[in-house]
Enzyme design. Structure first.
Site, mmCIF file in Angstrom:
data_model
loop_
_atom_site.group_PDB
_atom_site.id
_atom_site.type_symbol
_atom_site.label_atom_id
_atom_site.label_comp_id
_atom_site.label_asym_id
_atom_site.label_seq_id
_atom_site.Cartn_x
_atom_site.Cartn_y
_atom_site.Cartn_z
ATOM 1 N N SER A 182 -31.594 0.703 -35.118
ATOM 2 C CA SER A 182 -31.182 1.575 -34.014
ATOM 3 C C SER A 182 -30.598 2.877 -34.532
ATOM 4 C CB SER A 182 -30.130 0.846 -33.168
ATOM 5 O OG SER A 182 -29.470 1.727 -32.295
ATOM 6 N N TYR B 154 -21.867 -2.961 -31.715
ATOM 7 C CA TYR B 154 -23.322 -3.072 -31.786
ATOM 8 C C TYR B 154 -23.861 -2.235 -32.947
ATOM 9 C CZ TYR B 154 -28.202 -2.049 -30.811
ATOM 10 O OH TYR B 154 -29.568 -1.866 -30.932
ATOM 11 N N LYS C 297 -26.027 -3.343 -36.612
ATOM 12 C CA LYS C 297 -27.277 -2.783 -37.125
ATOM 13 C C LYS C 297 -27.057 -2.179 -38.510
ATOM 14 C CE LYS C 297 -30.020 -3.884 -33.765
ATOM 15 N NZ LYS C 297 -31.074 -4.897 -33.979
#
Length: 335
Positions: free
Chosen positions: A126, A150, A154
């Site tokens: 991402s 989040y 990643k």
């Protein structure tokens, strides 16, 4: 003979579209999904699109037994790993759940791959790994950081893959940093259909357009952008799906790892998306302005040169295509 590819999270939004792209490119994909954020009829829809039965295994990346079972049942030559929790806002409320699923699931998958001898992986990353990037558009050499749990998962996942590649050179990884996939397949048989209240902009706007939600909340209109709302690089999901095909082909062709952005290089604000979707559905869509969300940044735009050079990747669809395909998908759900 067609190469068999495991798609973890393959019944989800990006996974299902990638399934179609892989079938069209001559691969034999197998879906592995726990259906926590996917509909049970996805396999039937994919069968309508592709004209062939779909191999779909119910399983969870948090279960080593489930993973071991699917690898024992199939001779995979590569894996595309989509399975992850993916909502920025939710990750700030439930960081441990994100660490458990996103990091633990990847570790389980890598262990199962090692046991089976399959060491080719395309990883769904991402643009959040760039944090609040100061230089736009963002190239793959930009410093990495994170502004939310989040994004951290990643970033940490990429670091894990890099350490494995460095210390076990027989592994090859294609790391794809997505910039806001949107839209739907042209058949209108598959599209973005999250469980519960949508966390991403376009599916939320889509539900405003259908009347399921009363209005869009624009989280902040005081960013240093052209209209004060956040600017993002939106890319059609079928362009993203094609990027996975190109990534796998390159890994098999060269045996060398790569890391690239998947985006268009074009930035659109929240209001740009709202207006374009209004055009697609033929009506004005209500909105209100709220405070900024924790963890959001003003702007994220992809540098696209490396993806074109390394994979031959260039986005084919524009914002009009994205909104019109999304609306056709939403309209198809009424029947």
């Amino acid at each position: 003979m067609a190469k068999k590819i495991l798609l973890t999270g393959g019944a989800g939004y990006i996974g299902s579209h990638t399934y179609v792209a892989l079938k069209g490119a001559g691969f034999e994909p197998v879906i592995f999904d726990n259906f926590s954020n996917a509909k049970e009829d996805v396999a039937e829809r994919l069968e309508q699109i592709c004209g062939e039965p779909v191999q779909c295994v119910h399983g969870d990346v948090l279960s080593p037994e489930d993973l071991r079972g699917v690898f024992e049942a199939h001779d995979f030559e590569g894996v595309v790993h989509f399975s992850a929790l993916k909502a920025v806002g939710e990750s700030t409320e439930k960081p441990r759940a994100y660490f458990h699923t996103n990091l633990g699931g990847l570790l389980n998958l890598l262990s199962a791959m090692r046991e089976s001898g399959c060491k080719v992986l395309v990883f769904s990353s991402s643009a959040t790994v760039y944090g609040d990037a100061q230089v736009q558009p963002i190239s793959e050499t930009a410093p990495c950081s994170f502004t939310n749990p989040y994004g951290y998962t990643k970033f940490a996942s990429e670091q894990m893959l890099e350490q494995i590649r460095t210390n076990e050179p027989d592994w090859v990884f294609g790391v794809l940093r997505y910039f806001n996939p949107v839209g739907a397949h042209t058949s209108a048989l598959i599209g973005e259909d999250p469980q519960g209240l949508p966390n991403n902009l376009m599916p939320y706007i889509a539900k405003v357009a259908t009347g399921e939600l009363p209005h869009l909340t624009v989280f902040g209109d005081d960013y240093p952008t052209k209209d004060g709302s956040g600017v993002r690089d939106y890319i059609h999901v079928m362009d993203v799906a094609r990027g996975h095909v190109l990534s796998l082909n390159k890994l098999f062709e060269t045996g060398e790892s790569h890391l690239v952005n998947l985006g268009t290089g074009q930035g659109y604000s929240v209001f740009d998306i709202l207006n374009a979707y209004s055009d697609a559905c033929g009506k004005d869509l209500a909105h209100v302005v709220g405070p900024r969300r924790e963890g959001d940044v003003a702007q994220l735009l992809a540098g696209t040169e490396l993806a074109q050079k390394a994979l031959g990747f260039k986005a084919r669809y524009d914002l009009k295509d994205m909104c019109e395909s999304s609306w056709a998908w939403m309209e198809s759900q009424k029947t």
